[in-house]
Scaffold this motif. Structure first.
Motif, mmCIF file in Angstrom:
data_model
loop_
_atom_site.group_PDB
_atom_site.id
_atom_site.type_symbol
_atom_site.label_atom_id
_atom_site.label_comp_id
_atom_site.label_asym_id
_atom_site.label_seq_id
_atom_site.Cartn_x
_atom_site.Cartn_y
_atom_site.Cartn_z
ATOM 1 N N PHE A 1 24.437 -33.451 51.466
ATOM 2 C CA PHE A 1 25.895 -33.444 51.473
ATOM 3 C C PHE A 1 26.356 -33.020 50.079
ATOM 4 O O PHE A 1 26.707 -33.831 49.243
ATOM 5 N N ALA A 2 26.299 -31.704 49.855
ATOM 6 C CA ALA A 2 26.501 -31.127 48.529
ATOM 7 C C ALA A 2 27.982 -30.994 48.190
ATOM 8 O O ALA A 2 28.853 -31.080 49.058
ATOM 9 N N GLY A 3 28.211 -30.747 46.919
ATOM 10 C CA GLY A 3 29.559 -30.493 46.422
ATOM 11 C C GLY A 3 29.917 -31.452 45.311
ATOM 12 O O GLY A 3 29.456 -32.581 45.279
ATOM 13 N N GLY A 4 30.731 -30.967 44.407
ATOM 14 C CA GLY A 4 31.197 -31.796 43.310
ATOM 15 C C GLY A 4 30.097 -32.127 42.315
ATOM 16 O O GLY A 4 28.947 -31.720 42.476
ATOM 17 N N SER A 5 30.473 -32.862 41.290
ATOM 18 C CA SER A 5 29.510 -33.270 40.274
ATOM 19 C C SER A 5 30.053 -34.483 39.531
ATOM 20 O O SER A 5 31.237 -34.796 39.599
ATOM 21 N N ILE A 6 29.163 -35.138 38.834
ATOM 22 C CA ILE A 6 29.513 -36.241 37.940
ATOM 23 C C ILE A 6 29.115 -35.778 36.546
ATOM 24 O O ILE A 6 27.935 -35.553 36.279
ATOM 25 N N ASN A 7 30.100 -35.590 35.682
ATOM 26 C CA ASN A 7 29.827 -35.103 34.337
ATOM 27 C C ASN A 7 29.934 -36.247 33.343
ATOM 28 O O ASN A 7 30.824 -37.086 33.457
ATOM 29 N N LEU A 8 29.020 -36.267 32.389
ATOM 30 C CA LEU A 8 29.024 -37.294 31.356
ATOM 31 C C LEU A 8 28.943 -36.630 29.998
ATOM 32 O O LEU A 8 28.078 -35.784 29.762
ATOM 33 N N SER A 9 29.865 -37.001 29.123
ATOM 34 C CA SER A 9 29.756 -36.581 27.728
ATOM 35 C C SER A 9 29.737 -37.845 26.883
ATOM 36 O O SER A 9 30.411 -38.820 27.192
ATOM 37 N N LYS A 10 28.912 -37.807 25.851
ATOM 38 C CA LYS A 10 28.783 -38.946 24.941
ATOM 39 C C LYS A 10 29.336 -38.530 23.589
ATOM 40 O O LYS A 10 28.801 -37.622 22.953
ATOM 41 N N GLU A 11 30.390 -39.183 23.186
ATOM 42 C CA GLU A 11 31.040 -38.849 21.922
ATOM 43 C C GLU A 11 30.308 -39.527 20.762
ATOM 44 O O GLU A 11 29.640 -40.544 20.943
ATOM 45 N N ASP A 12 30.460 -38.958 19.566
ATOM 46 C CA ASP A 12 29.823 -39.506 18.362
ATOM 47 C C ASP A 12 30.294 -40.917 18.042
ATOM 48 O O ASP A 12 29.586 -41.685 17.403
ATOM 49 N N ASN A 13 31.500 -41.277 18.491
ATOM 50 C CA ASN A 13 32.040 -42.601 18.202
ATOM 51 C C ASN A 13 31.535 -43.680 19.167
ATOM 52 O O ASN A 13 31.980 -44.816 19.121
ATOM 53 N N GLY A 14 30.611 -43.319 20.067
ATOM 54 C CA GLY A 14 30.033 -44.288 20.990
ATOM 55 C C GLY A 14 30.783 -44.431 22.305
ATOM 56 O O GLY A 14 30.470 -45.307 23.106
ATOM 57 N N ILE A 15 31.762 -43.580 22.541
ATOM 58 C CA ILE A 15 32.528 -43.633 23.785
ATOM 59 C C ILE A 15 31.992 -42.564 24.736
ATOM 60 O O ILE A 15 31.882 -41.396 24.376
ATOM 61 N N GLY A 16 31.665 -42.981 25.939
ATOM 62 C CA GLY A 16 31.229 -42.053 26.968
ATOM 63 C C GLY A 16 32.409 -41.672 27.849
ATOM 64 O O GLY A 16 33.305 -42.486 28.082
#
Length: 127
Positions: free
Chosen positions: A44-59
């Motif tokens: 059941f394809a489609g979409g994505s979950i994106n994660l970025s990790k900032e230098d200040n420790g906030i994802g």
């Protein structure tokens, strides 16, 4: 030095317990084969979950399926589990912001994926 060794032992034990809990989520507790479940969900394809990790420790975790108002697809469910595992292992993490791409946070699950769960339950057996 003894305090440092003790802290390392506690951290290692904590990591092992978390790993065991993740494995038991699919295998022991529910009787599912995790790899088979992932394979079925990815149909059941489609979409994505994106994660970025900032230098200040906030994802920053972004639900990205704006065509369906960020409804979760099977692929997104698998990716979410992978991103959560990544966050659990992020030593410098302090906080997390979750939002949806476009103008909607999340409208729930893609109905095609929900219908497919009946197929998944039939193949894998009841929880």
């Amino acid at each position: 030095m003894a305090v440092s060794l003790w802290k390392n032992l506690l951290q290692t034990t904590k990591e092992r317990i978390l790993q065991q809990r993740r494995m038991s989520l699919y295998n022991s507790a529910h009787g599912y084969d995790e790899e088979l479940l992932k394979k079925k969900l990815q149909q059941f394809a489609g979409g994505s979950i994106n994660l970025s990790k900032e230098d200040n420790g906030i994802g920053i975790l972004t639900l990205n399926n704006p065509k369906l108002m960020n409804a979760f697809t099977g692929t997104m469910m698998v990716e979410l589990q992978e991103r959560v595992t990544e966050l659990e292992n992020w030593k410098d993490g302090k906080g997390l912001i979750i939002y949806g791409a476009g103008n909607t946070f999340c409208s729930g699950s893609d109905l095609n994926a929900v219908k497919g769960f009946n197929f998944v339950k039939t193949v894998l057996g009841p929880a």
